[in-house]
Scaffold this motif. Structure first.
Motif, PDB file in Angstrom:
ATOM      1  N   TYR A 147       0.866  -1.174   0.000  1.00  0.00           N
ATOM      2  CA  TYR A 147       0.000   0.000   0.000  1.00  0.00           C
ATOM      3  C   TYR A 147       0.906   1.228   0.000  1.00  0.00           C
ATOM      4  O   TYR A 147       1.932   1.248   0.699  1.00  0.00           O
ATOM      5  CB  TYR A 147      -0.901   0.029   1.235  1.00  0.00           C
ATOM      6  CG  TYR A 147      -2.021  -0.983   1.188  1.00  0.00           C
ATOM      7  CD1 TYR A 147      -3.304  -0.593   0.807  1.00  0.00           C
ATOM      8  CD2 TYR A 147      -1.817  -2.315   1.508  1.00  0.00           C
ATOM      9  CE1 TYR A 147      -4.343  -1.505   0.759  1.00  0.00           C
ATOM     10  CE2 TYR A 147      -2.850  -3.238   1.459  1.00  0.00           C
ATOM     11  CZ  TYR A 147      -4.100  -2.822   1.081  1.00  0.00           C
ATOM     12  OH  TYR A 147      -5.133  -3.721   1.021  1.00  0.00           O
ATOM     13  N   ALA A 148       0.489   2.237  -0.784  1.00  0.00           N
ATOM     14  CA  ALA A 148       1.286   3.454  -0.863  1.00  0.00           C
ATOM     15  C   ALA A 148       0.368   4.669  -0.850  1.00  0.00           C
ATOM     16  O   ALA A 148      -0.743   4.632  -1.375  1.00  0.00           O
ATOM     17  CB  ALA A 148       2.124   3.451  -2.136  1.00  0.00           C
ATOM     18  N   ARG A 149       0.862   5.735  -0.245  1.00  0.00           N
ATOM     19  CA  ARG A 149       0.146   7.011  -0.229  1.00  0.00           C
ATOM     20  C   ARG A 149       0.847   7.942  -1.215  1.00  0.00           C
ATOM     21  O   ARG A 149       2.058   8.146  -1.136  1.00  0.00           O
ATOM     22  CB  ARG A 149       0.147   7.638   1.166  1.00  0.00           C
ATOM     23  CG  ARG A 149      -0.665   8.928   1.233  1.00  0.00           C
ATOM     24  CD  ARG A 149      -0.764   9.518   2.649  1.00  0.00           C
ATOM     25  NE  ARG A 149      -1.390   8.576   3.563  1.00  0.00           N
ATOM     26  CZ  ARG A 149      -0.755   7.982   4.585  1.00  0.00           C
ATOM     27  NH1 ARG A 149       0.521   8.224   4.816  1.00  0.00           N
ATOM     28  NH2 ARG A 149      -1.386   7.142   5.371  1.00  0.00           N
ATOM     29  N   HIS A 150       0.069   8.486  -2.127  1.00  0.00           N
ATOM     30  CA  HIS A 150       0.603   9.433  -3.099  1.00  0.00           C
ATOM     31  C   HIS A 150       0.824  10.781  -2.427  1.00  0.00           C
ATOM     32  O   HIS A 150       0.247  11.063  -1.368  1.00  0.00           O
ATOM     33  CB  HIS A 150      -0.380   9.590  -4.264  1.00  0.00           C
ATOM     34  CG  HIS A 150      -0.491   8.360  -5.093  1.00  0.00           C
ATOM     35  ND1 HIS A 150      -0.364   8.382  -6.454  1.00  0.00           N
ATOM     36  CD2 HIS A 150      -0.711   7.061  -4.773  1.00  0.00           C
ATOM     37  CE1 HIS A 150      -0.506   7.162  -6.936  1.00  0.00           C
ATOM     38  NE2 HIS A 150      -0.724   6.339  -5.925  1.00  0.00           N
ATOM     39  N   ALA A 151       1.621  11.620  -3.048  1.00  0.00           N
ATOM     40  CA  ALA A 151       1.938  12.936  -2.482  1.00  0.00           C
ATOM     41  C   ALA A 151       0.667  13.736  -2.190  1.00  0.00           C
ATOM     42  O   ALA A 151       0.621  14.474  -1.223  1.00  0.00           O
ATOM     43  CB  ALA A 151       2.857  13.703  -3.420  1.00  0.00           C
ATOM     44  N   GLY A 152      -0.383  13.580  -2.973  1.00  0.00           N
ATOM     45  CA  GLY A 152      -1.632  14.310  -2.745  1.00  0.00           C
ATOM     46  C   GLY A 152      -2.521  13.705  -1.683  1.00  0.00           C
ATOM     47  O   GLY A 152      -3.563  14.265  -1.343  1.00  0.00           O
ATOM     48  N   GLY A 153      -2.157  12.540  -1.150  1.00  0.00           N
ATOM     49  CA  GLY A 153      -2.909  11.924  -0.064  1.00  0.00           C
ATOM     50  C   GLY A 153      -3.669  10.663  -0.410  1.00  0.00           C
ATOM     51  O   GLY A 153      -4.115   9.950   0.486  1.00  0.00           O
ATOM     52  N   ALA A 154      -3.869  10.358  -1.697  1.00  0.00           N
ATOM     53  CA  ALA A 154      -4.590   9.136  -2.071  1.00  0.00           C
ATOM     54  C   ALA A 154      -3.776   7.910  -1.682  1.00  0.00           C
ATOM     55  O   ALA A 154      -2.549   7.887  -1.848  1.00  0.00           O
ATOM     56  CB  ALA A 154      -4.848   9.119  -3.574  1.00  0.00           C
TER      57      ALA A 154
END
Length: 126
Positions: free
Chosen positions: A100-107
């Motif tokens: 699981y990863a969080r993108h820089a924008g928060g998604a």
């Protein structure tokens, strides 16, 4: 980074009760069906149906989608270079490697690199 397939997640109490309407809508049978921890999953069309007790499903609700990729390592490199971060380290499931990863924008997204047999069976040749 090559994206092979993206699944919208559907959260249900009962997998067997939810599949008949999806079979009608999608016009096909599930491509995958398996248990993972205390939940059951089925992939049908562009939906990943996740069933189980609400408390068990809640453990996976932080991700907005499941994305099948050709190279999980390339995903990590690309996401971290763009300011993202891995939130759940790489692990394995019956379908292959995932994280699981969080993108820089928060998604937050689940990324999965399927075992070769699944790619061959489910992903159309380009």
């Amino acid at each position: 980074m090559t994206i092979l397939k993206t699944y919208a997640r559907l959260w249900v109490d009962d997998l067997d009760a939810s599949l008949p309407s999806l079979r009608t809508l999608v016009g096909s049978e599930p491509e995958l069906r398996f248990a993972f921890d205390a939940i059951e999953l089925a992939a049908i069309g562009d939906f990943l149906v996740i069933a189980g007790a609400p408390a068990e499903r809640a453990r996976y609700r932080h991700a907005s989608a499941t994305v099948i990729v050709a190279d999980l390592d390339a995903v990590v490199a690309g996401l971290t270079a763009a300011g993202g971060e891995v939130t759940t380290p790489e692990a394995t499931s019956p379908t292959g490697r995932y994280l699981y990863a969080r993108h820089a924008g928060g998604a937050e997204v689940e990324y999965v690199e399927w075992v070769p047999e699944l790619v061959e069976r489910i992903i159309p040749r380009r």
